[in-house]
Motif scaffolding. Structure first.
Motif, short mmCIF file in Angstrom:
data_model
loop_
_atom_site.label_atom_id
_atom_site.label_comp_id
_atom_site.label_asym_id
_atom_site.label_seq_id
_atom_site.Cartn_x
_atom_site.Cartn_y
_atom_site.Cartn_z
N VAL A 1 54.54 -5.83 35.49
CA VAL A 1 53.82 -5.89 36.76
C VAL A 1 54.60 -6.70 37.80
N ASP A 2 54.11 -6.61 39.01
CA ASP A 2 54.67 -7.38 40.12
C ASP A 2 54.59 -8.87 39.77
N LYS B 1 51.66 -10.93 40.74
CA LYS B 1 50.36 -10.69 40.11
C LYS B 1 50.34 -11.07 38.63
N HIS B 2 51.46 -11.57 38.16
CA HIS B 2 51.55 -11.93 36.75
C HIS B 2 51.14 -13.38 36.54
N GLY C 1 52.73 -0.92 42.03
CA GLY C 1 54.15 -1.19 41.92
C GLY C 1 54.62 -1.53 40.52
N ALA C 2 53.76 -1.39 39.52
CA ALA C 2 54.12 -1.75 38.14
C ALA C 2 54.76 -0.56 37.42
#
Length: 630
Positions: free
Chosen positions: A260-261, A264-265, A332-333
């Motif tokens: 993931v971005d 956002k992780h 975007g992942a």
């Protein structure tokens, strides 16, 4: 690094029969043999933990060298385990107290937060989660990576022999009834296993590359295959190990791993979900685990006692990702892997007797998952350790004895497990899963489990059953408890699943391509449309291959029983009629790999004949052993 193969194992690999066009005859094949003290079938956390504990006992107590062999069907230990799990290290702390000092250990992402969220189709809000789901002190891991690491410790530090690519195919039994089963009746004992044949066509004709399965003669055999394993099913059926337990109830877990971005992780974050996309009558829930290295493991667990035959666990997962929560997380992942596996959800009530003459069930072969925690690895490892202690004593007794060896008595394993924290762990949550089996469905389960987990903590004088006596009596021969809850398609409407939105959601075969599954097209189908007891007798009498090719076979007579004629073609036709006409082809939707397919062949019969096609070449095998009503 793998230990060098023993000469007998090399013999198995080099041994090949000359090319033949005749049907394979298991009675006449010349098999290589190897003698071991303990043979463990399955190189998962339970099996590897048992192997390590056996070697530790040998070091601590001295005496003759004890030979421990682990047979793993995958290309390496951990190859058939789905990544992404929250590990409670309790058993690991006992097995390897200094594990954090061992190089390259994979427990590098401690759980930092735990939360439970309730989902509607468009919204999500936090709800209290049971104290059992508190993950303080736990770790988010790649379970496949953890298993590989544990296997390397077993090999390099303790001298355990791990042989990948060897699948257990048959149990070796004594020729005579030389022992007593757990109920006191005379019975044959298990004396090891036979591995799978290699190089057979789908029609069971040996290829030029044919290699017969190998015999591993063992003083103790531990079955650590995972949920619904084939040898475990045979042992449970042969020794009637479920005589005093409730039937097992299962769930299917489908999951994906995404990169993931980075914004956002949140490494260490654990989220569990309830509600949408499940309706209130269907048991299930989702999870999101933020692993290390920018990875997120997410998935959905669906109880296989669902009522609507139109439900597809795979499509439910894809629909779940259309929720705004997941759209934001996965924007975007990149999706890296997909997988599925069967979960044992029956808990304490569904535990079979754990031992049989010459061996025992450990890990998910028995069913030690704590359904409230959604964790079972800690209990699986501990069960393997306890079984190892009983196995070590059994082997020592045989070594000290004279003459013909007696069957190993593993009853101490069951006694000691009942006195361990594994039993306490399962007893505390024993009523949570069956509390969802009322007309109130999810709402009733939430109400009761909330009170039980927060206040009562299982300290009540009652134990709920998964099914009453009347319901159990109504089960058809070979029918699972979960399948009995499925209602006819006439009582439901097809589910209108949304279109796929790649890359967020994709069709099934696109996902299966991410699993790396690679089976030969022309090899025997390992999934059988036959009752377990009948299959066991076919194997014992050496007629399974003939039955699989469509030949009608007579199993003859057993003491006190009538003879049985097996016609696999007719069994399949009955299955198709039931599943297609009554349940609208349920298996075509239920399997998370698309293994089962109902195909209408035009021109056969008045309106064409529908056949069951088993696409075994795309099966995840141990990732998702089929507990469906095949």
């Amino acid at each position: 690094m793998l230990r060098p193969l023993s000469p007998l194992v090399i013999n198995r690999l080099l041994h090949s029969s000359p090319p033949r066009l005749a049907l394979f005859d298991p009675k006449s094949v010349d098999r290589a043999e190897d003698d071991v003290d303990v043979c463990i079938v399955g190189g998962g956390p339970a099996g590897i933990s048992a192997a390590i504990r056996l070697k530790q006992l040998q070091r601590d107590r001295g005496g003759p060298e004890i030979r421990v062999v682990v047979l793993e069907k995958g290309s390496e230990a951990g190859a058939h385990i789905v990544s992404g799990a929250v590990l409670e290290p309790r058993a690991l702390n006992e097995l390897l107290p200094d594990w954090n000092q061992i190089p390259d250990h994979p427990l590098t992402t401690p759980a930092t937060s735990s939360s439970m969220r309730f989902f509607t189709q468009k919204y999500t809000f936090p709800i209290p989660h049971p104290p059992q789901m508190n993950n303080k002190g736990n770790y988010i891991v790649s379970l496949s990576g953890f298993t590989r690491w544990l296997a390397s410790v077993a090999e390099n530090e303790y001298g355990v022999e791990i042989y990948p690519g060897f699948a257990g195919a048959q149990l070796l039994h004594s020729k005579e009834k030389d022992s007593l089963d757990p109920w006191g009746a005379p019975a044959q004992s298990v004396r090891g296993i036979i591995t799978n044949e290699v190089g057979l066509t789908r029609g069971f004709v040996p290829k030029p590359s044919f290699e017969p399965g190998m015999k591993f003669n063992a003083k103790v055999t531990l079955l650590a295959e995972g949920a619904h394993g084939s040898l475990s099913k045979l042992a449970i059926a042969k020794y009637n190990l479920r005589k005093e337990s409730q039937p097992q109830t299962y769930g299917i877990g489908v999951k994906e791993v995404w990169r993931v971005d980075p914004a956002k992780h949140e490494p260490g974050k654990v989220v569990h979900t309830m509600g949408w996309p499940m309706d209130y009558k269907t048991y299930g829930g989702g999870f999101v685990y933020h692993m290390g290295n920018g990875l997120v493991s997410l998935g959905l667990v669906v109880g296989l006692d669902y009522q609507n035959p139109y439900l597809s666990p795979y499509r439910e997962l894809q629909r779940m990702k259309h929720h705004p929560y997941y759209r934001d997380l996965l924007a975007g992942a990149e999706r890296l892997t997909y997988g599925a596996r069967t979960l044992t959800e029956g808990g304490l009530q569904s535990l079979p007797r754990l031992h049989f003459p010459g061996g025992a069930l450990i890990g998910c072969s028995a069913g030690f998952m704590n359904v409230a925690k959604i964790k079972g690895t800690h209990n699986a490892m501990k069960s393997g350790m306890i079984a190892a202690e009983a196995a070590f004593d059994a082997v020592a007794e045989q070594t000290e004895g004279e003459g013909e060896t007696r069957a190993a008595d593993m009853s101490a394993y069951e006694t000691n497990l009942r006195d361990s924290w594994v039993w306490d762990d399962l007893k505390e949550v024993r009523n949570i899963r069956p509390s969802f089996n009322t007309p109130l469905g999810m709402w009733g389960g939430i109400a009761y489990s909330g009170v039980d987990s927060l206040l009562l903590r299982g300290r009540v004088p009652w134990t709920f059953n998964h099914a009453g006596k009347k319901e159990l009596k109504g089960l058809k021969p070979g029918q699972s408890l979960d399948a009995s809850h499925t209602q006819p398609a006439s009582q439901h409407k097809p589910i209108d699943y949304p279109p796929f939105e790649a890359p967020l959601s994709t069709d099934l075969m696109t996902s299966v391509a991410l699993t790396g599954t690679n089976h030969a097209e022309d090899q025997p189908i390992h999934l059988r449309v036959v009752e377990t007891r009948t299959f066991a007798r076919e194997v014992d009498e050496g007629v399974n291959e003939r039955a699989e090719t469509g030949e009608v076979v007579d199993l003859g007579l057993e003491e006190g029983e009538k003879g049985e004629v097996v016609d696999r073609a007719e069994i399949r036709r009955k299955h198709v009629r039931e599943n297609v006409e009554r349940y609208a082809g349920l298996l075509g939707r239920a399997c998370p790999a698309g293994v089962y397919e109902y195909v209408n062949e035009e021109g056969q019969g008045k309106e064409g004949e529908t056949k069951l096609v088993i696409n075994s070449q795309v099966c995840f095998r141990s990732l998702s052993r089929s507990p469906f009503p095949v």
